[in-house]
Write a protein that holds these residues in place. Structure first.
Motif, mmCIF file in Angstrom:
data_model
loop_
_atom_site.group_PDB
_atom_site.id
_atom_site.type_symbol
_atom_site.label_atom_id
_atom_site.label_comp_id
_atom_site.label_asym_id
_atom_site.label_seq_id
_atom_site.Cartn_x
_atom_site.Cartn_y
_atom_site.Cartn_z
ATOM 1 N N ASP A 1 39.720 34.802 32.511
ATOM 2 C CA ASP A 1 39.577 36.174 32.018
ATOM 3 C C ASP A 1 38.237 36.318 31.302
ATOM 4 O O ASP A 1 37.791 35.397 30.603
ATOM 5 N N CYS B 1 43.163 45.871 41.330
ATOM 6 C CA CYS B 1 43.778 47.128 40.908
ATOM 7 C C CYS B 1 44.915 47.458 41.871
ATOM 8 O O CYS B 1 44.701 47.507 43.088
ATOM 9 N N LEU C 1 32.530 37.511 39.803
ATOM 10 C CA LEU C 1 33.429 38.424 39.101
ATOM 11 C C LEU C 1 34.478 38.945 40.082
ATOM 12 O O LEU C 1 34.155 39.323 41.211
ATOM 13 N N GLU D 1 37.883 41.623 40.292
ATOM 14 C CA GLU D 1 38.698 42.667 39.688
ATOM 15 C C GLU D 1 39.774 43.102 40.677
ATOM 16 O O GLU D 1 39.501 43.275 41.867
ATOM 17 N N ASN E 1 35.167 39.541 29.716
ATOM 18 C CA ASN E 1 34.907 40.946 29.384
ATOM 19 C C ASN E 1 33.895 41.587 30.329
ATOM 20 O O ASN E 1 33.686 42.796 30.296
ATOM 21 N N GLU E 2 33.256 40.762 31.151
ATOM 22 C CA GLU E 2 32.285 41.305 32.098
ATOM 23 C C GLU E 2 32.983 42.099 33.189
ATOM 24 O O GLU E 2 34.099 41.788 33.590
ATOM 25 N N LYS E 3 32.286 43.126 33.654
ATOM 26 C CA LYS E 3 32.809 43.943 34.736
ATOM 27 C C LYS E 3 31.781 44.044 35.852
ATOM 28 O O LYS E 3 30.590 43.851 35.634
ATOM 29 N N ILE E 4 32.256 44.340 37.028
ATOM 30 C CA ILE E 4 31.346 44.513 38.157
ATOM 31 C C ILE E 4 30.448 45.716 37.910
ATOM 32 O O ILE E 4 30.924 46.801 37.561
ATOM 33 N N ASP E 5 29.164 45.521 38.066
ATOM 34 C CA ASP E 5 28.174 46.571 37.804
ATOM 35 C C ASP E 5 28.119 47.520 39.000
ATOM 36 O O ASP E 5 27.403 47.290 39.972
#
Length: 263
Positions: free
Chosen positions: A156, A243, A239, A241, A158-162
């Protein structure tokens, strides 16, 4: 989506297309390849039945199609295939979505046959891709010897896909979409699992999507996105993510929630 690759862009990015008729490229230590084959024949499907202990499969299973991305130096390999995706479906074993009474007859294989749907006929899968770490060692005078592979662990962060950088005007060096399986649910909707990949001079990005529509009943979406910026590090940073969303037709027609609800 057809992408015409400019040889100048490939050269400027330090990339080269794969040889021997394979579809893909090498770039910044990564080898990326996709393969699209026809659906499984009855003989191969029988082998899958024995391995997965089920006789239920989507109408179209592209069992020999795949996408893989391998970082040569670290041995990290990310790949996508129908077998692992259906293994996830079998393990999750969701209860069957209720079928409208008017559509139940379409699932019969014989006239007057009673329809009993006691399995998840939508083939919904929690599959987020397959990952492994292929370890090799030097072998005296005989190149490299594989020591096998182990599973990668995701952490896990805190970075997110830019998303902004992905919308930039970078040239696309490679793009493909691979269908892993598809079912039209006896003309009562659609169940579809696909993976798309896009490679630019500075990064690669992929989207694995399971899309389900049961007419008059339910819509379901499960997305997994992965992004990797090219660097010279021995161990790349990837990274990921995920959903999951779904909504009933009743809720959508009533305008509740403004769309699909997240799980």
């Amino acid at each position: 989506m057809e992408v015409e690759v400019d040889e100048k862009d490939l050269k400027a990015a330090g990339a080269e297309m794969l040889s021997d008729g394979r579809l893909g490229l090498r770039i910044h230590g990564w080898e990326i390849e996709s393969c699209k084959r026809s659906i499984l024949n009855s003989r191969n499907l029988q082998q899958w039945e024995e391995k997965l202990h089920t006789s239920h499969f989507p109408e179209m299973v592209f069992g020999d199609s795949f996408l893989f991305l391998k970082h040569v130096k670290s041995g990290i390999k990310i790949h996508f295939n129908a077998f692992d995706a259906l293994t996830g479906w079998k393990q999750e074993a969701l209860p069957p979505v209720e079928v409208p009474a008017a559509a139940k007859w379409k699932f019969r294989s014989k006239p007057f046959q009673q329809v009993i749907l006691d399995y998840d006929y939508t083939f919904t899968t929690p599959y987020c891709g397959s990952q492994s770490l292929e370890i090799e060692k030097e072998k005296h005078g005989r190149g490299k010897e594989s020591l096998g592979s182990c599973t990668l662990c995701w952490e896990d962060c805190n970075e997110k896909i830019d998303v902004v950088s992905l919308a930039s005007k970078e040239p696309i060096l490679f793009y493909d979409e691979v269908i892993l399986y598809e079912d039209e649910l006896a003309d009562s909707g659609v169940s579809l699992l696909t993976v798309k990949v896009r490679v630019m001079p500075t990064c690669w990005f992929l989207l694995l999507r399971f899309w389900l529509r049961v007419d008059g009943v339910l819509m379901r979406l499960r997305d997994t996105r992965m992004h990797c910026i090219f660097k010279d590090d021995a161990n790349p940073i990837i990274l990921r993510e995920s959903c999951w969303r779904e909504a009933t037709f009743q809720a959508l027609s009533a305008g509740l929630g403004g769309g699909l609800e997240s799980n």
